[in-house]
Design a protein around this motif. Structure first.
Motif, PDB file in Angstrom:
ATOM      1  N   GLN A 120     -60.898 -14.577 -20.577  1.00  0.00           N
ATOM      2  CA  GLN A 120     -62.146 -13.828 -20.683  1.00  0.00           C
ATOM      3  C   GLN A 120     -62.145 -12.823 -21.835  1.00  0.00           C
ATOM      4  O   GLN A 120     -63.143 -12.697 -22.542  1.00  0.00           O
ATOM      5  CB  GLN A 120     -62.432 -13.077 -19.374  1.00  0.00           C
ATOM      6  N   HIS A 121     -61.057 -12.112 -22.040  1.00  0.00           N
ATOM      7  CA  HIS A 121     -61.080 -10.951 -22.923  1.00  0.00           C
ATOM      8  C   HIS A 121     -60.489 -11.175 -24.310  1.00  0.00           C
ATOM      9  O   HIS A 121     -60.609 -10.295 -25.173  1.00  0.00           O
ATOM     10  CB  HIS A 121     -60.363  -9.778 -22.267  1.00  0.00           C
ATOM     11  N   THR A 122     -59.842 -12.321 -24.549  1.00  0.00           N
ATOM     12  CA  THR A 122     -59.229 -12.552 -25.854  1.00  0.00           C
ATOM     13  C   THR A 122     -60.257 -12.483 -26.985  1.00  0.00           C
ATOM     14  O   THR A 122     -59.961 -11.990 -28.079  1.00  0.00           O
ATOM     15  CB  THR A 122     -58.512 -13.918 -25.875  1.00  0.00           C
ATOM     16  N   GLY A 123     -61.465 -12.947 -26.728  1.00  0.00           N
ATOM     17  CA  GLY A 123     -62.506 -12.919 -27.764  1.00  0.00           C
ATOM     18  C   GLY A 123     -62.842 -11.517 -28.224  1.00  0.00           C
ATOM     19  O   GLY A 123     -63.159 -11.295 -29.405  1.00  0.00           O
ATOM     20  N   PHE A 124     -62.771 -10.545 -27.330  1.00  0.00           N
ATOM     21  CA  PHE A 124     -63.044  -9.152 -27.707  1.00  0.00           C
ATOM     22  C   PHE A 124     -61.963  -8.641 -28.655  1.00  0.00           C
ATOM     23  O   PHE A 124     -62.252  -8.012 -29.674  1.00  0.00           O
ATOM     24  CB  PHE A 124     -63.113  -8.273 -26.459  1.00  0.00           C
ATOM     25  N   GLN A 125     -60.682  -8.914 -28.290  1.00  0.00           N
ATOM     26  CA  GLN A 125     -59.593  -8.524 -29.189  1.00  0.00           C
ATOM     27  C   GLN A 125     -59.685  -9.256 -30.521  1.00  0.00           C
ATOM     28  O   GLN A 125     -59.389  -8.696 -31.573  1.00  0.00           O
ATOM     29  CB  GLN A 125     -58.247  -8.809 -28.521  1.00  0.00           C
ATOM     30  N   MET A 126     -60.111 -10.522 -30.472  1.00  0.00           N
ATOM     31  CA  MET A 126     -60.287 -11.305 -31.698  1.00  0.00           C
ATOM     32  C   MET A 126     -61.267 -10.633 -32.650  1.00  0.00           C
ATOM     33  O   MET A 126     -61.048 -10.582 -33.870  1.00  0.00           O
ATOM     34  CB  MET A 126     -60.790 -12.704 -31.345  1.00  0.00           C
TER      35      MET A 126
END
Length: 291
Positions: A166-172
């Motif tokens: 779910q959250h990897t895209g935000f860090q990306m």
């Protein structure tokens, strides 16, 4: 007098925010710290100071110790998983691909979804007869099939994997912003010197990406230690207490009316987050300055 008035102007702007912050965070934190040393309960009219009894109970309760262990596992796995995958995605989607904007949107979109929506999507998929196990069986990898949400030995790892998805895209997105601030001249000079892609990544990209790495490490670490929503909506702390984390234990303590114990656990979580995050922040800042 006029010069002094101008120098105080910045403080006048800060005071309202500081007062609000103090009223809604500092003062409740101090009050909560006091109540963590009491027997504050819903079913009692009096509050008695009991010293360290709540904290002794925390470190003697197997469920609470398991919750702390699960919280640390979740934090470590998600910090590593989110940041490694996010850097890889950011580097790939920083290249001149025709579909890069579309792919960025696709990878970022899960981070804006509600955790409740994520649970509705993943819970049926992760069941023993769910889509993930059926997919493994279809491609001849039936041995990889697991009871993802009901096996006590892997359930916390499953919840961590869902959080990473779910959250990897935000860090990306943060890493992409950092990559786009790096001048292409560095890479051109490295190419002239005969450096390959891997050496350029190690000696140029990573050092210049340290500010973004610092931000993401702190965000993922603090978020991992404060985990609650993912566990609550996917497993509720089960099966049994196998996926309990500190956040769900705090909720249970307050739900049972043990407000003093719940406040003590919350205070302990605050101390753990502070002890881990501040030294890491100082270390990363020093590395950032050194580079």
């Amino acid at each position: 007098m006029l010069k002094r008035s101008k120098s105080m102007y910045a403080y006048y702007l800060v005071w309202p925010a500081l007062l609000i912050y103090s009223a809604f965070f500092v003062v409740p934190a101090i009050i909560g710290f006091y109540y963590s040393f009491t027997d504050w309960r819903l079913d009692r009219d009096t509050i008695t100071y009991i010293g360290w009894d709540n904290f002794k109970r925390i470190f003697s309760d197997e469920t609470l110790l398991l919750a702390m262990k699960n919280t640390l596992i979740f934090a470590i796995v998600t910090v590593i998983g989110k940041n490694v995958l996010a850097i890889a995605l950011a580097v790939a989607l920083n290249m001149r691909l025709k579909t890069r904007n579309f792919l960025r949107a696709i990878f970022y979109s899960p981070s804006i979804l509600s955790v409740l929506v994520i649970s509705i999507v993943f819970t049926p998929m992760l069941r023993t007869e769910g889509m993930i196990n059926r997919m493994f069986e279809t491609i001849g990898l039936g041995s990889f099939s697991q009871a993802w949400l009901t096996d006590p030995s892997i359930v916390i790892w499953t919840v961590a994997a869902v959080s990473i998805w779910q959250h990897t895209g935000f860090q990306m997105a943060i890493y992409l912003a950092g990559l786009q601030s790096i001048s292409k001249e560095y890479y051109e000079a490295a190419t002239i010197d005969g450096a390959g892609s891997w050496k350029s990544f190690i000696h140029i990209t990573l050092p210049l990406l340290l500010p973004a790495i610092n931000i993401n490490l702190m965000l993922t670490l603090i978020g991992g230690l404060k985990v609650f929503s993912e566990v609550f909506v996917l497993t509720g702390g089960g099966p049994g207490n196998a996926s309990q984390v500190v956040g769900t234990i705090i909720l249970r303590a307050f739900g049972e009316g043990s407000w003093g114990l719940g406040t003590a656990i919350n205070t302990l979580l605050f101390i753990i987050v502070t002890i881990i995050s501040i030294p890491l922040l100082i270390f990363m800042r020093r590395k950032e300055v050194a580079e």
